[in-house]
Design an enzyme around this catalytic site. Structure first.
Site, PDB file in Angstrom:
ATOM      1  CE  LYS A 123      -4.123  -1.961   2.186  1.00 16.36           C
ATOM      2  NZ  LYS A 123      -5.110  -1.807   3.292  1.00 16.36           N
ATOM      3  N   GLY A 129      -1.278   3.198  13.743  1.00 15.54           N
ATOM      4  CA  GLY A 129      -0.589   2.656  12.575  1.00 15.54           C
ATOM      5  C   GLY A 129      -1.321   2.972  11.283  1.00 15.54           C
ATOM      6  N   GLY A 130      -1.033   2.196  10.248  1.00 15.45           N
ATOM      7  CA  GLY A 130      -1.608   2.440   8.935  1.00 15.45           C
ATOM      8  C   GLY A 130      -3.119   2.356   8.898  1.00 15.45           C
ATOM      9  CG  ASN A 163      -0.268   4.030  19.427  1.00 17.54           C
ATOM     10  OD1 ASN A 163      -0.771   3.029  18.914  1.00 17.54           O
ATOM     11  ND2 ASN A 163       1.022   4.290  19.362  1.00 17.54           N
ATOM     12  CG  LEU A 172       0.469   9.830  24.515  1.00 20.26           C
ATOM     13  CD1 LEU A 172      -0.721   8.886  24.480  1.00 20.26           C
ATOM     14  CD2 LEU A 172       0.610  10.469  25.885  1.00 20.26           C
ATOM     15  CE1 TYR A 198     -12.337 -11.859   7.645  1.00 20.84           C
ATOM     16  CE2 TYR A 198     -11.469  -9.618   7.611  1.00 20.84           C
ATOM     17  CZ  TYR A 198     -11.624 -10.858   7.014  1.00 20.84           C
ATOM     18  OH  TYR A 198     -11.063 -11.104   5.785  1.00 20.84           O
TER      19      TYR A 198
END
EC number: 1.1.1.25
Length: 273
Positions: free
Chosen positions: A66, A129-130, A150, A153, A214
């Site tokens: 990506k 993150g992404g 996060n 920080l 999931y």
């Protein structure tokens, strides 16, 4: 000639994208082909260039490409620019490539499909993150009062700084003292059976909890949230279908119905097919 589309990744054999887009095409009456392409780890750009030169009209991009797709594009959407990553490539009439990131749009669409209100709601985005970067702008557009948590920080602060015109707060997950309306876990912790660092105070019986991961069974995060009395717990399968629907719309200007596709994939997951 039939319009050609594809998804590029490595590995790629597990991808549900060909199945999803075949169902979208059938439902909307579109004629197209969609294939999964295993791109070499050191040959992504060459693989995409060859596909487009051979008549490809657009493509999806998954891990680990990506960020490389981002650098390959001639122009970018705001979502892609903020995300620093591209999951949708669109070949323009002049042959140039436009990059978009539909992950966050898929997330918001799935929340809306579940009847979750985001406008003026206190939303906690866990992770920086992404996946969190991809969700940031769509959540802000939806009117969420966003807080980022996060483990490191400084990464949360850097993410919040990407939207300087909006007051995005930052907090340590262990310091949360009051419940949020919506909590979105963008980390991959559930894949390893772990939980992100979030105080139990973040959840009450009105909190909607969403895990981007999931599986056939509820994720570890959603099981934990349910044990604390969360109102609704949702996993990320609908986000997968939602981002695909947004990609399909960008290519074809026809918006497919995600619900029946989601139902089919859910049944396949449960049955282990």
């Amino acid at each position: 000639m039939t319009d050609r589309f594809a998804v590029f990744g490595n590995p790629i054999s597990h991808s549900k994208s060909p199945q999803i887009h075949a169902m979208f095409a059938k439902e909307t009456g579109q004629t197209l082909t969609y294939e999964a392409i295993l791109a070499p780890l050191d040959g992504f750009a060459e693989a995409v260039t060859a596909f487009m030169a051979a008549g490809g009209c657009g493509a999806n991009v998954t891990v680990p490409f990506k960020e490389q797709a981002f650098t390959l594009c001639d122009e970018l959407s705001d979502d892609a620019r903020i995300a620093g990553a591209v999951n949708t490539l669109i070949k323009l009439p002049d042959g140039r490539l436009r990059g978009d990131n539909t992950d966050g749009m898929g997330l918001v669409a799935d929340l809306i499909r579940h009847g979750v209100e985001l406008n003026n709601k206190r939303v906690l985005l866990v992770g920086a993150g992404g996946a969190a970067r991809g969700a940031l702008l769509p959540l802000v557009r939806a009117g969420a009062k966003l807080t980022i948590s996060n483990r490191t920080l400084s990464k949360a602060e850097a993410l919040a700084a990407l939207c300087p015109k909006v007051n995005v707060e930052v907090i340590s997950g262990s310091h949360i003292r009051s419940p949020f309306d919506v909590i979105i876990n963008s980390t991959s912790a559930s894949l390893s059976g772990d939980l992100p660092v979030i105080a139990a105070n973040a959840i009450d019986n009105q909190t909607v909890c969403y895990d981007m991961m999931y599986g056939a069974k509820p994720t570890v995060f959603n099981e934990w949230a349910r044990s604390l009395g969360a109102k609704i717990c949702i996993d990320g399968l609908g986000m997968l279908v939602g981002q695909a629907a947004e990609s399909f719309y960008l290519w074809r200007r026809v918006r497919p119905n995600a619900a029946p596709v989601l139902q089919t994939l859910r049944q396949s997951l449960i049955s282990g097919v």
